[in-house]
Design an enzyme around this catalytic site. Structure first.
Site, PDB file in Angstrom:
ATOM      1  N   ASP A 105      -7.652   8.827  14.372  1.00  0.00           N
ATOM      2  CA  ASP A 105      -7.825   8.579  12.937  1.00  0.00           C
ATOM      3  C   ASP A 105      -8.505   7.234  12.707  1.00  0.00           C
ATOM      4  OD1 ASP A 105      -7.740   9.363  10.320  1.00  0.00           O
ATOM      5  OD2 ASP A 105      -5.653   8.805   9.979  1.00  0.00           O
ATOM      6  N   GLY A 161       0.838  -1.202   0.000  1.00  0.00           N
ATOM      7  CA  GLY A 161       0.000   0.000   0.000  1.00  0.00           C
ATOM      8  C   GLY A 161       0.864   1.240   0.000  1.00  0.00           C
ATOM      9  N   LYS A 162       0.202   2.360  -0.277  1.00  0.00           N
ATOM     10  CA  LYS A 162       0.920   3.634  -0.301  1.00  0.00           C
ATOM     11  C   LYS A 162       0.110   4.668   0.461  1.00  0.00           C
ATOM     12  CE  LYS A 162       3.815   3.824  -4.315  1.00  0.00           C
ATOM     13  NZ  LYS A 162       4.041   3.165  -5.440  1.00  0.00           N
ATOM     14  N   GLY A 163       0.806   5.612   1.061  1.00  0.00           N
ATOM     15  CA  GLY A 163       0.095   6.683   1.760  1.00  0.00           C
ATOM     16  C   GLY A 163       0.916   7.944   1.709  1.00  0.00           C
ATOM     17  N   GLY A 164       0.431   8.978   2.374  1.00  0.00           N
ATOM     18  CA  GLY A 164       1.121  10.262   2.386  1.00  0.00           C
ATOM     19  C   GLY A 164       2.504  10.155   3.001  1.00  0.00           C
ATOM     20  N   PHE A 165       2.670   9.204   3.922  1.00  0.00           N
ATOM     21  CA  PHE A 165       3.929   9.045   4.655  1.00  0.00           C
ATOM     22  C   PHE A 165       4.985   8.323   3.836  1.00  0.00           C
ATOM     23  CE2 PHE A 165       0.840   5.770   5.213  1.00  0.00           C
ATOM     24  CZ  PHE A 165       1.521   4.669   4.786  1.00  0.00           C
ATOM     25  N   GLY A 166       4.579   7.444   2.901  1.00  0.00           N
ATOM     26  CA  GLY A 166       5.532   6.594   2.195  1.00  0.00           C
ATOM     27  C   GLY A 166       4.839   5.328   1.712  1.00  0.00           C
ATOM     28  N   VAL A 212       4.195   0.878   2.029  1.00  0.00           N
ATOM     29  CA  VAL A 212       4.247  -0.330   2.850  1.00  0.00           C
ATOM     30  C   VAL A 212       4.594  -1.524   1.955  1.00  0.00           C
ATOM     31  CG1 VAL A 212       3.004  -1.805   4.468  1.00  0.00           C
ATOM     32  CG2 VAL A 212       2.439   0.626   4.320  1.00  0.00           C
ATOM     33  N   LYS A 238       6.697  -0.558   6.736  1.00  0.00           N
ATOM     34  CA  LYS A 238       6.255   0.787   6.312  1.00  0.00           C
ATOM     35  C   LYS A 238       7.464   1.695   6.276  1.00  0.00           C
ATOM     36  CE  LYS A 238       3.445   4.074   8.761  1.00  0.00           C
ATOM     37  NZ  LYS A 238       2.191   4.237   9.502  1.00  0.00           N
TER      38      LYS A 238
END
Ligand SMILES: *[C@@H]1O[C@H](CO)[C@@H](O)[C@H](O)[C@H]1NC(C)=O
Ligand SMILES: *[C@@H]1O[C@H](CO)[C@@H](O)[C@H](O)[C@H]1NC(C)=O
Length: 849
Positions: free
Chosen positions: A693, A577-582, A584, A597
């Site tokens: 969150d 997966g991907k998110g604002g932080f970087g 996984v 992550k």
């Protein structure tokens, strides 16, 4: 400690050793040594700073030197000389920047009287910044340098620092220094910040710390007189690099000393005025042994100021007020260790500022200032032309008239009659675009009268009499004169304005210059606009306490090196997966799958969350919270390694793309698992933790579909007492965010309950948070459906009647209670857990254990 105490330290300054060959970055610094004879710039031996004489920044003033008896050993070189202003009421330094507007500068003035005039009468006078009063300078000790320092965002490309004679002695100044700061430092709600104190606590030397120890050249004064404290120090290096997050960059030398108080630390100060609004900045670094439990609370005037702090080992943390403290006659800061802390509280440095609001009077329109400054230097105008051209309405430049009912004020008339002007008419004049009257009469101007004067659209009066112009009066001006839109005065006849049609070389040059200047101006304006836009776009709104990567993690989990992470993830082969932080990645370690992550190096906010998450997950364990296997902190390679959750997240399971929809029983079980995880955070942890969150994508499922809460990056520890809320900058995910928290900024457990209610509605309805077609949030949609009547209409159609009516009604009711607008009407997590257990028990013979 009182306001004036700080200044008493100034005499204790000693020289530092300096490597003269050190490569020093002084861009953004302007260092002016007033009264030093004009000559080459010099490098100050103590700091390596390059000082320049002040003659380039003002055109009046008399050089002076302090008396020999005051020329103490160790006194900074810049304080030996000064410039005094026996003539005129107001004398100004004008510092011009090529791109200063909108930048944040520390502006520092220093005054050492030292009986330079032999009168032994230290004066009083006023200091102005631009148009506005800044402060009164009251010298009452001839041997002690006085300091005034302000952090100010420039409103134009010019800074005017003015000394105003108030009839109590001749104004003077010893040094004037400007230091460019990072715009994210020292943010205020409004106004500029005047420094009241800046103390290097626990320092046992008598040395002031400044550049090059401090990259911003702030002056830190040694202070070791806080009652019931002992000094601490370390010789180990302290990391204050920007990569590690603290924008304030307190100097390592300052951080290497601290004070500790076995029974707490308490100090107070009285502001000069009880109405002053103050901001505080407290700087911390752990400088005793690593991995020792030190944690303390910070109170300001008896009120808890922030969450408990455990300073990072050899790395800085700055805690500060994001809005001014409530004004009062006396302030007190207290640091008390928390119940489970072994070591006493410590603090390394402290800064106090007061808000100065008056610098809001607008100065003259930038381009008018630019133009008139150029006119001034072209002709060497000798008038009282100092400071801001329009100044205040009763203190303007001779021969300059301004219009004040516009913002910013504009120059509308220029009278340089009988001012000994030589040369041609300066094209800079046409940049005074609002000019209505121009009087250049009775000078020694030559060349042709340039046609560009007709570009001044508002010009009504033009007096050119008594000069030695050649060539013809331009037709454009004559036409305006004929139609009476311009009152034009000039000497007719003689060979002035004869028949020559050709432009003289001078006039041609003038036109060329004016075109070039206009083009440049257009470019500058364009550049400003672009820059302004970029600044707005990139504006950082959150500068809370900044983290550092020295995470003193407990040893329950492992630290991995980056070279171990690489084979673990097979060189980051499979992305989960991907998110604002970087991103996984799937990994494999100790015979099990893991999720790795990795923080993207560019994500500063992500690092803060990463750290919060890692330290939180180290200390809490529950079957319904994701567990951490290890972490990696190596340069920019920062990652957390978690247990792998093969059944992904709840939102993926609920998605209509999932060919095998969750059964009602599975859904209830997942809801109960998540609720138990939250119940543990709220009621099983002391102090309570708010997740902040909660959403279906943060509820992960293991191989047996057991749900676990993940993503603790935004989590907050709730202080006990104080009514059980923290005021924070709003964070969370749209649609899940508690509207009350959004309105009030007050974070409580009930904010998580709201988000959990939204998740429950997603579970029951199988709808996306935001309806795919209708774009209606699930809360609104369910509300609308319930108003129309039947509860059964909201149940996910994929459950095809297999759903238990009684329990589904109950869950919908529960969810709607959770999303009540009034947080007091929301149930708490333990009530939710017991209702969900009951529902499950009703559909199967559920065992409560
Ligand atoms: C002036 O300042 C110096 C050093 O700061 C101090 O020693 C002296 O006592 C002061 N004099 C007076 C009159 O306060
Ligand atoms: C300019 O100043 C001079 C001298 O003060 C004055 O006589 C003259 O009228 C002024 N010109 C205008 C246009 O006001």
């Amino acid at each position: 400690m009182t306001k004036d105490l700080i200044f008493a330290f100034l005499i204790c300054i000693s020289l530092f050793a300096l490597d003269a060959n050190a490569q020093i970055d002084q861009s953004g610094f302007i260092s002016i040594d007033c009264g030093t004879p004009q000559g080459p710039n010099y490098m100050d031996a103590a700091t390596g700073l390059h000082y320049v004489p002040d003659s380039g920044f003002m055109d009046t003033g008399v050089n002076g030197t302090i008396s020999t008896e005051f020329q103490a050993n160790g006194l900074e070189q810049q304080l030996f000389t000064l410039t005094s202003f026996p003539q005129g009421i107001r004398n100004c330094y004008t510092i011009r920047f090529s791109q200063g507007k909108g930048k944040k500068y520390l502006i520092r003035t220093r005054f050492l009287y030292g009986n330079y005039d032999g009168k032994s009468q230290p004066p009083n006078f006023d200091l102005h910044l631009g148009v506005d009063f800044w402060d009164t300078i009251k010298i009452d000790n001839a041997s002690s340098p006085l300091l005034r320092e302000i952090i100010h965002i420039l409103s134009s490309d010019f800074v005017h620092v003015c000394l105003v004679n108030t009839g109590r002695g001749t104004p003077f100044i010893s040094t004037l220094e400007l230091r460019l700061l990072n715009s994210s430092m020292y943010e205020t709600k409004s106004g500029s910040l005047q420094n009241v104190m800046r103390l290097d606590l626990g320092s046992t030397s008598s040395q002031l710390v400044r550049y090059q120890d401090d990259i911003y050249d702030r002056l830190w004064f040694p202070y070791n007189n806080v009652e019931n404290t002992v000094p601490l120090s370390t010789s180990l290096p302290i990391d204050n690099t920007l990569e590690h997050g603290n924008a304030y960059r307190p100097p390592p030398k300052v951080l290497s000393t601290a004070i500790a108080g076995e029974n707490g630390i308490s100090f107070s100060w009285e502001p000069a005025n009880a109405t002053d609004e103050q901001y505080i900045y407290l700087h911390f670094a752990e400088i005793e042994a690593d991995h020792v439990n030190r944690q303390f609370n910070i109170y300001v005037n008896g009120k808890l100021f922030d969450e408990p702090l455990a300073p990072d080992y050899l790395s800085s943390t700055t805690v500060f007020s994001t809005s001014p403290l409530t004004p009062r006659a006396k302030y007190q800061i207290t640091l008390n260790k928390t119940g489970n802390s072994i070591r006493p509280p410590t603090i390394n440095a402290l800064e106090i500022y007061k808000v100065v609001r008056q610098f809001i009077t607008s100065q003259t329109y930038d381009l008018d200032v630019e133009a008139i400054m150029n006119v001034k230097s072209t002709y060497g105008v000798k008038k009282n032309w100092q400071g801001d051209p329009c100044g205040s309405e009763d203190d303007t430049w001779n021969g300059v008239t301004c219009k004040y009912d516009v913002n910013p004020p504009r120059v509308i008339s220029l009278n340089l009659s009988s001012s000994e002007l030589h040369g041609t008419i300066s094209p800079y004049i046409t940049n005074l675009t609002k000019l209505e009257s121009l009087d250049l009469s009775n000078n020694k101007l030559t060349g042709e009268v340039p046609a560009f004067l007709s570009h001044l659209a508002f010009l009504r009066v033009l007096d050119l009499k008594g000069n030695s112009f050649s060539g013809q009066m331009p037709e454009e001006l004559l036409a305006k004169s004929r139609n009476r839109s311009l009152l034009l005065s000039y000497d007719e006849g003689g060979d002035k304005f004869g028949k020559k049609k050709k432009l003289s070389a001078g006039a041609l040059a003038s036109i060329v210059i004016s075109v070039v200047v206009l083009g440049l101006l257009a470019l500058i304006v364009l550049f400003w606009m672009i820059r302004k836009k970029n600044q707005q776009a990139g504006k950082i709104t959150e500068t809370e306490r900044k983290p550092s990567p020295n995470i003193a993690l407990e040893l329950k989990s492992r630290q991995f090196t980056y070279s171990e992470v690489l084979p673990m993830t097979n060189n980051f082969q499979k992305v989960l997966g991907k998110g604002g932080f970087g991103t996984v990645y799937l990994g494999y370690v100790d015979n099990r799958d893991v999720a790795v992550k990795m923080l993207s190096p560019s994500s500063a906010q992500g690092f803060k969350e990463f750290r919060a998450e890692a330290s939180l997950l180290m200390s809490i364990h529950h079957k319904n919270l994701i567990s951490i296997v290890g972490y990696c902190v190596e340069g920019t390679h920062i990652g957390i390694i978690y247990e792998y959750m093969p059944n992904r997240s709840l939102d993926m399971q609920l998605s209509d793309k999932n060919p095998k929809p969750l059964t009602w029983e599975e859904r209830l079980q997942i809801a109960l698992d998540a609720a138990q995880g939250l119940e543990y955070l709220h009621h099983g942890c002391q102090p309570p933790i708010i997740h902040r969150d909660i959403k279906s994508s943060n509820i992960l499922l293991d191989d047996k579909f057991q749900a676990k809460l993940a993503d603790f990056g935004l989590s907050r520890i709730l202080p006990t007492g104080e009514g059980g809320h923290v005021t924070t900058i709003i964070a969370g995910s749209p649609g899940y965010l508690d509207p009350e928290y959004y309105r009030s900024n007050k974070l409580t457990e009930k904010s998580d309950v709201y988000s959990f209610g939204v998740v429950l509605l997603e579970i029951v309805t199988g709808r996306h948070l935001l309806g795919k077609q209708d774009k209606i949030y699930v809360v609104t949609w369910v509300n609308d459906m319930l108003e129309k009547g039947d509860v059964s209409k909201v149940i996910d159609t994929r459950l095809q009647g297999e759903v238990d009516v009684k329990s589904s009604r109950k869950v919908v009711e529960l969810a709607m209670a959770c999303v009540s607008l009034d947080s007091r009407r929301r149930p708490d997590m333990s009530v939710i857990v017991s209702i969900l257990k009951q529902c499950l028990r009703e559909i199967i013979d559920y065992d409560s254990n």
